[in-house]
Design a protein around this motif. Structure first.
Motif, mmCIF file in Angstrom:
data_model
loop_
_atom_site.group_PDB
_atom_site.id
_atom_site.type_symbol
_atom_site.label_atom_id
_atom_site.label_comp_id
_atom_site.label_asym_id
_atom_site.label_seq_id
_atom_site.Cartn_x
_atom_site.Cartn_y
_atom_site.Cartn_z
ATOM 1 N N UNK A 176 0.515 -0.822 -0.202
ATOM 2 C CA UNK A 176 0.068 -0.152 0.471
ATOM 3 C C UNK A 176 0.224 1.161 -0.045
ATOM 4 N N UNK A 177 0.534 2.148 -1.078
ATOM 5 C CA UNK A 177 1.391 3.465 -1.066
ATOM 6 C C UNK A 177 0.664 4.829 -1.038
ATOM 7 N N UNK A 178 0.960 5.135 -0.847
ATOM 8 C CA UNK A 178 -0.025 6.537 -0.046
ATOM 9 C C UNK A 178 0.260 7.558 -1.343
ATOM 10 N N UNK A 179 -0.321 8.762 -1.464
ATOM 11 C CA UNK A 179 -0.296 10.284 -1.996
ATOM 12 C C UNK A 179 0.707 10.773 -1.551
ATOM 13 N N UNK A 180 1.449 10.714 -0.366
ATOM 14 C CA UNK A 180 1.837 12.062 -0.385
ATOM 15 C C UNK A 180 3.495 11.235 -0.852
ATOM 16 N N UNK A 184 6.314 13.034 -2.425
ATOM 17 C CA UNK A 184 7.903 13.708 -2.200
ATOM 18 C C UNK A 184 8.782 12.862 -3.124
ATOM 19 N N UNK A 185 8.571 11.235 -3.804
ATOM 20 C CA UNK A 185 9.334 11.013 -4.503
ATOM 21 C C UNK A 185 9.595 12.174 -5.661
ATOM 22 N N UNK A 314 9.094 1.424 -0.441
ATOM 23 C CA UNK A 314 9.450 2.363 -0.511
ATOM 24 C C UNK A 314 9.283 3.955 -1.929
ATOM 25 N N UNK A 315 8.211 3.299 -2.419
ATOM 26 C CA UNK A 315 8.423 4.709 -3.547
ATOM 27 C C UNK A 315 8.910 4.610 -5.053
ATOM 28 N N UNK A 316 9.208 3.454 -5.354
ATOM 29 C CA UNK A 316 9.820 3.092 -6.590
ATOM 30 C C UNK A 316 11.106 3.262 -6.818
ATOM 31 N N UNK A 343 16.985 13.001 -1.972
ATOM 32 C CA UNK A 343 16.827 13.372 -0.540
ATOM 33 C C UNK A 343 15.867 13.016 0.499
ATOM 34 N N UNK A 344 14.780 12.872 -0.158
ATOM 35 C CA UNK A 344 13.870 12.189 1.127
ATOM 36 C C UNK A 344 13.955 11.034 1.674
ATOM 37 N N UNK A 345 14.811 10.297 1.872
ATOM 38 C CA UNK A 345 15.413 9.093 2.317
ATOM 39 C C UNK A 345 16.623 8.869 2.459
ATOM 40 N N UNK A 346 17.243 8.247 3.386
ATOM 41 C CA UNK A 346 18.081 7.487 3.865
ATOM 42 C C UNK A 346 18.249 6.282 3.968
ATOM 43 N N UNK A 347 19.372 5.873 3.490
ATOM 44 C CA UNK A 347 20.168 4.085 3.751
ATOM 45 C C UNK A 347 21.098 4.289 4.652
#
Length: 515
Positions: A176-180, A184-185, A314-316, A343-347
């Protein structure tokens, strides 16, 4: 780049939530006459696509809403984006059901999700009852009787789509993936690419593969043009190459398996793509040899090639890595560069106990940030196991099951699946290393390796190569590999293919190879 629609992501209309469909509505209001989507049979402007979405949303009124799913069984056509937008505009989320899937697979997705409504331009199943016709689509209701007798699930209200991913030990699971998370991507990645209203993208992949989410909204939220590639062109690399040239495509998204086929045909037929500015890889480990052939042939001299490792959960896309000859020259066989997190993610790279590993050591990629999805549909145990609270106030991260290594500058290099090894005659073998060695052989344009059973039921390594059997002989392949690999990693069998088979999503079809 310069854009008549302004720089950056379009803002949501005043007084509305920031959603995919409201962002699109803002673009459509400012650029109604611009071409939004085209296919082999025609075009749709932003205004026409917006009106189709409105009409579909109207027919869905009072039948669905936030937290509910509408299945979309759509062929690859210029109308498909309007169907997605119409479902989103109704407040619901869409469940893509590829019309080319076997019926049993379609029925499983529909039954497991408890979907009550289906929007289709590709026929109906036996238990689906038509309600209305809207454009090329039929809206139908279906029985929601589930195997366990439970009611249809209620999703998080922000959910934009549910895409099913294969399960390693059982049935597919819905993510399940949201609009936000989608927005963000887009807000993070599109500025890095430098694309805008002047760009022409392709929709190459099935809507059931999340790469399509990137392909849809990369152009359509920024005033660009989307060229929808039909199934026939998508499975014929030469026809696809000619389509890219004829449509003046500037942004191409490919999984490495499909790209390898495209390179082979483009080189053989001397196809040139002077308009192409960006090539984005995702969905599979990069094949450096194919990238090097592309550069050497001068197919698209002005195109920047970018490797973007990603995960559905984690959205594409997760990382961004512009490719250069120097970048690839330093790549170790079996480890390809994937760059830095968006920029919106950390690994973080962690060991089996969830502890960060020292620099230079391989670890599991754990992804945090605003792209981390809601989790798996009605799979709380699996969601809890894979979506983990960091315990330090930074929120959840997703355990990817993929291994990577960070170099001295912090750049990530993909090192394969956590479960990507096989054990054969007591040896642990990474198939990716054998495939890398195969691709490095002169005359080999594509390669894969599997563990197969021989006539006596014994396991053996089988290599599949795309090469001329008259000039690249099986014995010579084995001799060459024996010079680079230990004996237990040299395939017992070598089979020649005209082309590596790919799935409807464009990934290497290992099941077809095994068959």
């Amino acid at each position: 780049m310069n854009s008549p629609l302004g720089d950056g992501a379009p803002p949501a209309p005043s007084g509305t939530a920031d959603r995919i469909d409201t962002r699109f509505a803002g673009v459509a209001a400012r650029a109604a006459a611009r071409t939004a989507a085209c296919d082999a049979d025609g075009t749709l402007t932003y205004g026409e696509l917006d009106r189709l979405a409105d009409e579909i949303a109207h027919h869905l009124d009072d039948r669905t809403g936030p937290g509910r799913l509408v299945a979309l069984r759509a062929a690859r056509s210029r109308y498909a984006p309007g169907a997605v937008l119409g479902i989103l505009r109704s407040g619901a989320a869409y469940l893509p059901v590829d019309p080319n899937y076997p019926q049993a697979r379609q029925e499983y997705l529909l039954g497991d999700s408890g979907t009550e409504l289906v929007l289709s331009d590709s026929g109906l199943l036996a238990d689906e009852t038509p309600i209305a016709e809207v454009g090329p689509f039929v809206l139908a209701s279906r029985s929601t009787s589930r195997a366990d007798g439970s009611a249809a699930p209620q999703l998080p209200a922000d959910t934009a789509y549910v895409i099913y991913t294969s399960g390693s030990t059982g049935n597919p699971k819905g993510c399940m993936v949201g609009h936000a998370q989608v927005l963000a991507l887009m807000d993070a990645a599109v500025p890095l690419l430098g694309t805008g209203a002047d760009d022409v993208w392709t929709l190459f992949h099935s809507l059931s593969f999340d790469f399509s989410v990137w392909e849809l909204w990369g152009p359509l939220l920024y005033g660009g043009r989307l060229v929808v590639v039909d199934r026939e062109a998508a499975t014929d690399p030469l026809e696809f190459a000619r389509l890219l040239a004829a449509r003046n495509v500037t942004v191409l998204n490919q999984v490495p398996s499909a790209f390898g086929n495209l390179v082979a045909e483009a080189v053989a037929e001397q196809v040139r793509l002077p308009d192409l500015r960006r090539v984005v890889f995702g969905g599979e480990a990069l094949v450096p040899a194919d990238v090097q052939r592309w550069w050497a042939a001068g197919i698209a001299p002005d195109a920047l090639l970018v490797n973007m490792y990603g995960i559905t959960e984690t959205t594409v896309h997760v990382t961004y890595c512009p490719l250069t000859p120097e970048t690839l020259a330093g790549a170790v066989p079996g480890r390809t560069p994937i760059g830095r997190p968006l920029p919106h993610l950390t690994v973080t790279l962690r060991d089996a106990e969830g502890r960060p590993v020292p620099a230079g050591e391989p670890g599991e990629m754990c992804v945090g940030g605003t792209g981390v999805s809601h989790g798996y549909l009605e799979r709380p145990d699996l969601t809890a196991a894979r979506f983990v609270d960091a315990g330090d106030g930074s929120g959840r991260y997703y355990r990817s099951g993929d291994w990577a290594v960070a170099d001295g500058e912090g750049l990530l290099h993909y090192a394969g699946r956590q479960d990507g090894q096989v054990k054969l005659r007591g040896f642990r073998i990474e198939l990716g290393e054998i495939e890398s060695a195969l691709r490095a052989l002169p005359g080999v344009s594509g390669a894969a390796c599997l563990v197969t059973l021989d006539g006596h039921g014994d396991q053996a390594l089988t290599a599949y190569v795309v090469a001329d059997p008259g000039t690249v002989r099986a014995a010579a392949v084995r001799t060459a590999l024996a010079e680079r690999l230990p004996g237990h990693m040299v395939p017992q069998h070598v089979r020649h293919l005209d082309r590596l088979p790919v799935t409807p999503h464009g990934k290497l079809d290992r099941a077809a190879l095994a068959a």
